[in-house]
Design an enzyme around this catalytic site. Structure first.
Site, PDB file in Angstrom:
ATOM      1  CD  GLU A 125      34.230 -78.260  42.518  1.00 33.72           C
ATOM      2  OE1 GLU A 125      33.877 -79.180  41.750  1.00 33.72           O
ATOM      3  OE2 GLU A 125      35.401 -78.188  42.981  1.00 33.72           O
ATOM      4  CB  ILE A 126      28.039 -75.261  45.152  1.00 30.05           C
ATOM      5  CG1 ILE A 126      28.511 -74.155  46.100  1.00 30.05           C
ATOM      6  CG2 ILE A 126      26.799 -75.956  45.712  1.00 30.05           C
ATOM      7  CD1 ILE A 126      27.512 -73.033  46.302  1.00 30.05           C
TER       8      ILE A 126
END
Length: 132
Positions: A125-126
């Protein structure tokens, strides 16, 4: 009692692809260092004041997790760039985004996130912080 996370360990079954993803795609630095007993050369990905130590499946360093398994991590990183720039960079490298952007709750408040998978199928997840 706990102040912050210093490092975590990622186990990969695809060493070169893993190194390329975390350095070329995510922009982390690859570090080699001596560690263990007896000392052996090891690798880690550095970013900010943290690092991810790299273990190769079947050649892990002791002590290790009870069942080190490639693809079992779910990690969230806060980007130093606006999320739109991250998305453009990933699209330019033809790296698929599996979900997002979506709003989530991070450790310090609301975040806007995208999700992708690394070469071992770990969920990455960014995110960017949402003000307010």
């Amino acid at each position: 009692m706990i102040s912050h996370l210093d490092h975590l360990v990622l186990t990969t079954a695809h060493e070169q692809d893993c190194i390329a993803f975390y350095t070329d795609i995510l922009g982390m630095s690859l570090e080699s260092f001596m560690g263990g007993t007896p000392p052996v050369e090891r690798k880690a990905f550095k970013f900010g004041k943290q690092k991810i130590n790299l273990h190769i499946k079947g050649r892990e360093f002791e002590p290790k997790a009870h069942a080190p398994t490639p693809g079992s991590l779910d990690l969230c990183f806060i980007s130093s760039l606006p999320l739109e720039q991250v998305i453009s960079k990933l699209q330019g490298r033809s790296w698929p985004i599996v979900e997002g952007p979506v709003v989530r709750t991070g450790a310090t408040g609301k975040i806007r996130s995208i999700y992708l998978r690394d070469p071992d199928r770990n969920l990455i997840e960014i995110s960017e912080q949402i003000e307010g």
